[in-house]
Design a protein around this motif. Structure first.
Motif, PDB file in Angstrom:
ATOM      1  N   GLN A  42      32.386  57.036  46.151  1.00 10.03           N
ATOM      2  CA  GLN A  42      33.559  56.378  45.572  1.00 10.03           C
ATOM      3  C   GLN A  42      33.760  54.978  46.150  1.00 10.03           C
ATOM      4  O   GLN A  42      33.784  53.990  45.417  1.00 10.03           O
ATOM      5  CB  GLN A  42      34.807  57.243  45.787  1.00 10.03           C
ATOM      6  N   TRP A  43      33.916  54.899  47.462  1.00  9.07           N
ATOM      7  CA  TRP A  43      34.075  53.587  48.085  1.00  9.07           C
ATOM      8  C   TRP A  43      32.788  52.763  47.952  1.00  9.07           C
ATOM      9  O   TRP A  43      32.796  51.639  47.433  1.00  9.07           O
ATOM     10  CB  TRP A  43      34.467  53.789  49.553  1.00  9.07           C
ATOM     11  N   GLY A  44      31.662  53.339  48.383  1.00 12.04           N
ATOM     12  CA  GLY A  44      30.405  52.609  48.342  1.00 12.04           C
ATOM     13  C   GLY A  44      29.890  52.372  46.936  1.00 12.04           C
ATOM     14  O   GLY A  44      29.310  51.322  46.646  1.00 12.04           O
ATOM     15  N   GLY A  45      30.097  53.324  46.046  1.00  9.95           N
ATOM     16  CA  GLY A  45      29.549  53.219  44.705  1.00  9.95           C
ATOM     17  C   GLY A  45      30.453  52.497  43.724  1.00  9.95           C
ATOM     18  O   GLY A  45      29.997  51.648  42.940  1.00  9.95           O
ATOM     19  N   ARG A  46      31.723  52.822  43.762  1.00 10.55           N
ATOM     20  CA  ARG A  46      32.637  52.244  42.778  1.00 10.55           C
ATOM     21  C   ARG A  46      33.339  50.989  43.290  1.00 10.55           C
ATOM     22  O   ARG A  46      33.836  50.190  42.509  1.00 10.55           O
ATOM     23  CB  ARG A  46      33.675  53.284  42.365  1.00 10.55           C
ATOM     24  N   LEU A  47      33.422  50.865  44.631  1.00 13.52           N
ATOM     25  CA  LEU A  47      34.088  49.707  45.239  1.00 13.52           C
ATOM     26  C   LEU A  47      35.486  49.517  44.650  1.00 13.52           C
ATOM     27  O   LEU A  47      36.209  50.486  44.476  1.00 13.52           O
ATOM     28  CB  LEU A  47      33.198  48.476  45.101  1.00 13.52           C
ATOM     29  N   ILE A  48      35.858  48.295  44.332  1.00 15.60           N
ATOM     30  CA  ILE A  48      37.249  48.038  43.948  1.00 15.60           C
ATOM     31  C   ILE A  48      37.623  48.713  42.628  1.00 15.60           C
ATOM     32  O   ILE A  48      38.810  48.894  42.319  1.00 15.60           O
ATOM     33  CB  ILE A  48      37.515  46.518  43.888  1.00 15.60           C
ATOM     34  N   ARG A  49      36.634  49.120  41.853  1.00 15.24           N
ATOM     35  CA  ARG A  49      36.924  49.826  40.595  1.00 15.24           C
ATOM     36  C   ARG A  49      37.630  51.152  40.849  1.00 15.24           C
ATOM     37  O   ARG A  49      38.309  51.682  39.965  1.00 15.24           O
ATOM     38  CB  ARG A  49      35.622  50.064  39.828  1.00 15.24           C
ATOM     39  N   GLY A  50      37.486  51.675  42.088  1.00 14.82           N
ATOM     40  CA  GLY A  50      38.126  52.942  42.417  1.00 14.82           C
ATOM     41  C   GLY A  50      39.635  52.924  42.253  1.00 14.82           C
ATOM     42  O   GLY A  50      40.245  53.959  41.937  1.00 14.82           O
ATOM     43  N   TRP A  51      40.246  51.758  42.456  1.00 13.95           N
ATOM     44  CA  TRP A  51      41.703  51.681  42.297  1.00 13.95           C
ATOM     45  C   TRP A  51      42.110  52.027  40.866  1.00 13.95           C
ATOM     46  O   TRP A  51      43.079  52.773  40.643  1.00 13.95           O
ATOM     47  CB  TRP A  51      42.200  50.286  42.661  1.00 13.95           C
ATOM     48  N   ASP A  52      41.376  51.499  39.893  1.00 12.97           N
ATOM     49  CA  ASP A  52      41.702  51.769  38.493  1.00 12.97           C
ATOM     50  C   ASP A  52      41.238  53.149  38.044  1.00 12.97           C
ATOM     51  O   ASP A  52      41.658  53.646  37.000  1.00 12.97           O
ATOM     52  CB  ASP A  52      41.064  50.706  37.589  1.00 12.97           C
ATOM     53  N   ALA A  84      55.989  46.825  38.283  1.00 11.02           N
ATOM     54  CA  ALA A  84      54.719  46.330  37.723  1.00 11.02           C
ATOM     55  C   ALA A  84      53.962  45.639  38.854  1.00 11.02           C
ATOM     56  O   ALA A  84      54.005  44.422  39.000  1.00 11.02           O
ATOM     57  CB  ALA A  84      54.976  45.376  36.564  1.00 11.02           C
ATOM     58  N   SER A  85      53.265  46.429  39.637  1.00 11.31           N
ATOM     59  CA  SER A  85      52.657  45.928  40.876  1.00 11.31           C
ATOM     60  C   SER A  85      51.762  44.720  40.662  1.00 11.31           C
ATOM     61  O   SER A  85      51.739  43.798  41.480  1.00 11.31           O
ATOM     62  CB  SER A  85      51.842  47.042  41.541  1.00 11.31           C
ATOM     63  N   PHE A  86      51.021  44.700  39.563  1.00 16.63           N
ATOM     64  CA  PHE A  86      50.010  43.663  39.399  1.00 16.63           C
ATOM     65  C   PHE A  86      50.491  42.449  38.595  1.00 16.63           C
ATOM     66  O   PHE A  86      49.715  41.549  38.308  1.00 16.63           O
ATOM     67  CB  PHE A  86      48.745  44.263  38.779  1.00 16.63           C
ATOM     68  N   GLU A  87      51.774  42.423  38.267  1.00 15.51           N
ATOM     69  CA  GLU A  87      52.318  41.214  37.656  1.00 15.51           C
ATOM     70  C   GLU A  87      52.504  40.111  38.686  1.00 15.51           C
ATOM     71  O   GLU A  87      52.508  38.923  38.345  1.00 15.51           O
ATOM     72  CB  GLU A  87      53.658  41.507  36.979  1.00 15.51           C
ATOM     73  N   MET A  88      52.684  40.525  39.956  1.00 13.99           N
ATOM     74  CA  MET A  88      52.861  39.565  41.042  1.00 13.99           C
ATOM     75  C   MET A  88      54.015  38.597  40.746  1.00 13.99           C
ATOM     76  O   MET A  88      53.960  37.414  41.066  1.00 13.99           O
ATOM     77  CB  MET A  88      51.574  38.755  41.288  1.00 13.99           C
ATOM     78  N   GLY A  89      55.062  39.122  40.130  1.00  9.37           N
ATOM     79  CA  GLY A  89      56.159  38.262  39.706  1.00  9.37           C
ATOM     80  C   GLY A  89      57.174  37.982  40.787  1.00  9.37           C
ATOM     81  O   GLY A  89      57.098  38.486  41.904  1.00  9.37           O
ATOM     82  N   HIS A  90      58.168  37.167  40.455  1.00 13.65           N
ATOM     83  CA  HIS A  90      59.251  36.835  41.372  1.00 13.65           C
ATOM     84  C   HIS A  90      60.313  37.930  41.322  1.00 13.65           C
ATOM     85  O   HIS A  90      60.624  38.477  40.268  1.00 13.65           O
ATOM     86  CB  HIS A  90      59.876  35.489  40.993  1.00 13.65           C
ATOM     87  N   GLY A  91      60.870  38.214  42.491  1.00 10.76           N
ATOM     88  CA  GLY A  91      61.960  39.184  42.545  1.00 10.76           C
ATOM     89  C   GLY A  91      61.462  40.612  42.518  1.00 10.76           C
ATOM     90  O   GLY A  91      60.493  40.945  41.824  1.00 10.76           O
ATOM     91  N   TYR A  92      62.129  41.438  43.292  1.00 11.93           N
ATOM     92  CA  TYR A  92      61.717  42.843  43.393  1.00 11.93           C
ATOM     93  C   TYR A  92      62.481  43.706  42.397  1.00 11.93           C
ATOM     94  O   TYR A  92      63.712  43.689  42.360  1.00 11.93           O
ATOM     95  CB  TYR A  92      61.948  43.374  44.805  1.00 11.93           C
ATOM     96  N   GLU A  93      61.752  44.461  41.610  1.00 14.20           N
ATOM     97  CA  GLU A  93      62.335  45.437  40.699  1.00 14.20           C
ATOM     98  C   GLU A  93      61.677  46.780  40.988  1.00 14.20           C
ATOM     99  O   GLU A  93      60.466  46.921  40.792  1.00 14.20           O
ATOM    100  CB  GLU A  93      62.088  45.049  39.247  1.00 14.20           C
TER     101      GLU A  93
END
Length: 409
Positions: A60-70, A267-276
């Motif tokens: 998983q880590w070695g094979g998929r790398l960052i794709r593992g998050w999705d 929406a973690s990956f919006e990286m927007g202003h202000g915490y919701e």
């Protein structure tokens, strides 16, 4: 008498329906480890855990790398939380999350709870609760200008409903107690204490560190508001394994945890202003989840689901009954005191023995391959883990303790 007690251990092992699970654990040879009696502090690793970690790193880590998050990792805190809730906590889905340490999660929930009860200035706790619980509440009280109301608990017992009723009132925001007391193993009357707390309009929070995976828990049925527990004891998650938090569905949206990080954002990956905050239990997350540290939980939850928490509890009581039998025969005559409940409805998964001078016996016990748990000032906790401990192992360990006590006297 010794032969009779050993014969009894062998008979109990022969009749044990869970005996086969011992073979699933990684265990050193008897020349290195004779008797491990500290499962209530750190559980043994599973053979399956070693395989899962190797597979995770290589594939998983070695094979998929960052794709593992999705491909699943991002959901582990919630999916593992739901599985833990179903297998060990009596919690419906969407109320449990795996993240952070016990200390951090206690802070998050306790801070959120007192802020959700504005105008109420009191927090109730007991003098013999685990230090982290007390220290965190002391810090929150200082931050928020709250009054700590202390219940004096007998170290050989635990908090009683009558003690709670005597101090909880319309100024109480929160109470925090342990389901199973870390020192004595006392099982609190969660239902009655919750009833008293709720009648006063306060919130009830429970520390499940010494019960999760050992004692049946029914958070939804018991009406628990908030709970926190660790996964490295009876859940065999490993040293520093992440903790879990439970927040009753009806309180989600009302309580707002104070450590606002990107993983708890709507929406973690919006990286927007202000915490919701995210809807539901995800709002309890803060930073990046400790994915690698969560891997062992998959193996143990599979095993616990297979064995069944009721069967685990039944064996746990037999194990601690046998500890008491040996203690009464071998240790009590030498001045050792049992400070855990003998009533099975009030005894958790460990037995605490007390005697002046126990500290001096730790090194010779370890040298003999016997590992109990020591708690100051003079207590030895005997914590057999039902899925990895045999009755003969308890006999071997307490026989060594007996001989050392006799020599010490």
């Amino acid at each position: 008498m010794t032969d009779d007690l050993l014969t009894r251990a062998h008979a109990l092992d022969a009749a044990d329906p869970l005996s086969g699970y011992r073979d699933r654990f990684i265990t050193p040879p008897a020349t290195e480890l004779l008797s491990y009696l500290d499962g209530n502090s750190l559980g043994r690793p599973l053979e399956a855990t070693a395989r899962l970690i190797d597979e995770f790193i290589r594939e998983q880590w070695g094979g998929r790398l960052i794709r593992g998050w999705d491909e699943g990792w991002l959901e582990w805190p919630l999916t593992l939380g739901d599985r833990l809730g179903a297998v060990a906590l009596g919690a419906a889905a969407g109320q449990t999350v795996v993240a952070d340490s016990t200390t951090v999660l206690i802070y998050k929930l306790a801070r959120a709870a007192v802020d959700a009860r504005p105008g109420r200035r009191k927090v109730v706790l007991d003098t013999d609760n685990f230090p982290t619980d007390r220290y965190v509440l002391e810090g929150i009280a200082s931050e928020r200008g709250l009054e700590l109301v202390w219940i004096e608990t007998d170290p050989s017992r635990g908090v009683e409903p009558s003690q709670v009723a005597a101090v909880v009132d319309d100024e109480t925001a929160l109470v925090l107690f342990s389901h199973v007391a870390y020192r004595s193993g006392w099982v609190a009357d969660v239902v009655e204490i919750n009833r008293i707390v709720h009648a006063a309009g306060a919130l009830a929070m429970w520390d499940l560190c010494h019960s999760a995976g050992s004692v049946p828990i029914a958070l939804d049925e018991w009406g628990v508001d908030l709970a926190v527990g660790c996964t490295y004891k009876y859940l065999n998650g490993g040293p520093g394994a992440p903790a879990f938090a439970y927040l009753r569905r009806g309180l989600q949206g009302e309580l707002r945890q104070p450590i606002q990080g990107w993983m708890g954002h709507r929406a973690s990956f919006e990286m927007g202003h202000g915490y919701e905050p995210a809807p539901g239990i995800r709002a309890l997350l803060s930073g990046t989840p400790p994915i690698l540290a969560m891997v062992p939980l998959h193996a143990n939850l599979d095993m616990l689901a297979e064995a069944g928490i009721e069967a685990v509890r039944a064996k746990s009581l037999l194990l601690t009954d046998y500890v008491l039998e040996l203690a009464d025969a071998w240790l009590v005559p030498h001045g050792v005191e049992v400070i855990s409940p003998r009533d099975v409805t009030r005894r958790g998964g460990h037995v605490t023995l007390r005697r002046a001078g126990f500290r001096e016996l730790l090194e010779p016990l370890w040298d003999s391959g016997v590992i109990p748990d020591y708690r100051r000032p003079d207590g030895l906790r005997i914590g057999p883990a039902p899925l990895s401990t045999s009755f003969a192992e308890i006999h071997q360990g307490l026989a060594v303790l007996r001989d050392l006590v006799e020599k010490q006297r």
